[in-house]
Design a protein around this motif. Structure first.
Motif, PDB file in Angstrom:
ATOM      1  N   GLN A  22      50.720  49.961  36.864  1.00 17.71           N
ATOM      2  CA  GLN A  22      51.782  49.245  36.168  1.00 17.71           C
ATOM      3  C   GLN A  22      52.854  48.787  37.148  1.00 17.71           C
ATOM      4  O   GLN A  22      53.045  49.397  38.212  1.00 17.71           O
ATOM      5  CB  GLN A  22      52.410  50.143  35.105  1.00 17.71           C
ATOM      6  N   ALA A  23      53.551  47.739  36.786  1.00 14.90           N
ATOM      7  CA  ALA A  23      54.657  47.257  37.613  1.00 14.90           C
ATOM      8  C   ALA A  23      55.656  48.390  37.835  1.00 14.90           C
ATOM      9  O   ALA A  23      55.960  49.156  36.920  1.00 14.90           O
ATOM     10  CB  ALA A  23      55.335  46.071  36.936  1.00 14.90           C
ATOM     11  N   GLY A  24      56.130  48.476  39.082  1.00 18.59           N
ATOM     12  CA  GLY A  24      57.033  49.558  39.463  1.00 18.59           C
ATOM     13  C   GLY A  24      56.330  50.772  40.035  1.00 18.59           C
ATOM     14  O   GLY A  24      56.974  51.657  40.605  1.00 18.59           O
ATOM     15  N   PHE A  48      45.975  42.129  54.997  1.00 25.87           N
ATOM     16  CA  PHE A  48      46.124  40.806  54.404  1.00 25.87           C
ATOM     17  C   PHE A  48      45.782  40.928  52.928  1.00 25.87           C
ATOM     18  O   PHE A  48      45.208  41.927  52.488  1.00 25.87           O
ATOM     19  CB  PHE A  48      45.183  39.798  55.073  1.00 25.87           C
ATOM     20  N   ARG A  49      46.090  39.902  52.185  1.00 29.15           N
ATOM     21  CA  ARG A  49      45.716  39.893  50.772  1.00 29.15           C
ATOM     22  C   ARG A  49      45.403  38.467  50.322  1.00 29.15           C
ATOM     23  O   ARG A  49      45.893  37.505  50.917  1.00 29.15           O
ATOM     24  CB  ARG A  49      46.825  40.491  49.906  1.00 29.15           C
ATOM     25  N   GLN A  50      44.578  38.405  49.289  1.00 32.48           N
ATOM     26  CA  GLN A  50      44.227  37.116  48.718  1.00 32.48           C
ATOM     27  C   GLN A  50      44.293  37.219  47.211  1.00 32.48           C
ATOM     28  O   GLN A  50      43.513  37.953  46.594  1.00 32.48           O
ATOM     29  CB  GLN A  50      42.831  36.659  49.164  1.00 32.48           C
ATOM     30  N   ALA A  51      45.233  36.486  46.636  1.00 34.71           N
ATOM     31  CA  ALA A  51      45.387  36.451  45.187  1.00 34.71           C
ATOM     32  C   ALA A  51      44.438  35.408  44.599  1.00 34.71           C
ATOM     33  O   ALA A  51      44.023  34.477  45.297  1.00 34.71           O
ATOM     34  CB  ALA A  51      46.830  36.121  44.829  1.00 34.71           C
ATOM     35  N   THR A  90      49.298  41.462  42.840  1.00 29.30           N
ATOM     36  CA  THR A  90      47.887  41.498  42.460  1.00 29.30           C
ATOM     37  C   THR A  90      47.060  40.633  43.406  1.00 29.30           C
ATOM     38  O   THR A  90      47.350  39.450  43.594  1.00 29.30           O
ATOM     39  CB  THR A  90      47.708  41.000  41.022  1.00 29.30           C
ATOM     40  N   ALA A  91      46.055  41.246  44.024  1.00 28.93           N
ATOM     41  CA  ALA A  91      45.236  40.544  45.013  1.00 28.93           C
ATOM     42  C   ALA A  91      44.131  41.474  45.498  1.00 28.93           C
ATOM     43  O   ALA A  91      44.155  42.678  45.232  1.00 28.93           O
ATOM     44  CB  ALA A  91      46.086  40.108  46.205  1.00 28.93           C
ATOM     45  N   VAL A 151      48.198  44.671  39.345  1.00 29.25           N
ATOM     46  CA  VAL A 151      49.478  45.201  38.863  1.00 29.25           C
ATOM     47  C   VAL A 151      49.779  44.564  37.514  1.00 29.25           C
ATOM     48  O   VAL A 151      49.912  43.343  37.413  1.00 29.25           O
ATOM     49  CB  VAL A 151      50.616  44.912  39.858  1.00 29.25           C
ATOM     50  N   SER A 152      49.866  45.388  36.491  1.00 31.33           N
ATOM     51  CA  SER A 152      50.126  44.883  35.142  1.00 31.33           C
ATOM     52  C   SER A 152      51.632  44.887  34.853  1.00 31.33           C
ATOM     53  O   SER A 152      52.366  45.734  35.350  1.00 31.33           O
ATOM     54  CB  SER A 152      49.399  45.740  34.109  1.00 31.33           C
TER      55      SER A 152
END
Length: 120
Positions: A13-15, A37-40, A91-92, A118-119
């Motif tokens: 969850q967010a946070g 690295f990240r990829q959304a 989120t990714a 991440v919701s």
């Protein structure tokens, strides 16, 4: 040759917080600049953080500064990404990279990635 395996992704969850791991085999990662690295979805892969060979220099992308920390355990030959105060925009799929050229942001070795959702 270096093999990288990421783990630790999931739904949060967010946070909330997550710690991603990147286990390296083949050579000790202290020989390399290591990065995350990240990829959304629908976006290009982007830089998140890196650590130099000594472990003393760490740099972060602006969106994650103050929330993410790159760490390492030389005994376990593992690099971590501690992620706090997560946001939906984090989120990714997160990728670990080794032998990173910080001028070009290209790396010689990549893991297959671990998904972080991440919701809100």
């Amino acid at each position: 040759q270096v093999q990288l395996v990421e783990s630790g992704g999931g739904l949060v969850q967010a946070g909330g917080s997550l710690r991603l791991s990147c286990a390296a085999s083949g050579r000790t990662f202290s020989s390399y600049v290591m990065g995350w690295f990240r990829q959304a979805p629908g976006k290009e892969r982007e830089f998140v953080a890196y650590m130099d060979r000594s472990g003393r220099i760490r740099e972060y992308a602006d969106p994650v500064k103050g929330r993410f920390t790159i760490l390492r355990d030389t005994v376990k030959n593992t690099v971590y990404l501690q992620m706090n105060s997560l946001k939906p925009e984090d989120t990714a799929v997160y990728y670990c990279a080794a032998a990173l050229n910080i001028a070009t942001m290209r790396a010689d070795y990549w893991g297959k990635g671990t998904l972080v959702t991440v919701s809100s």
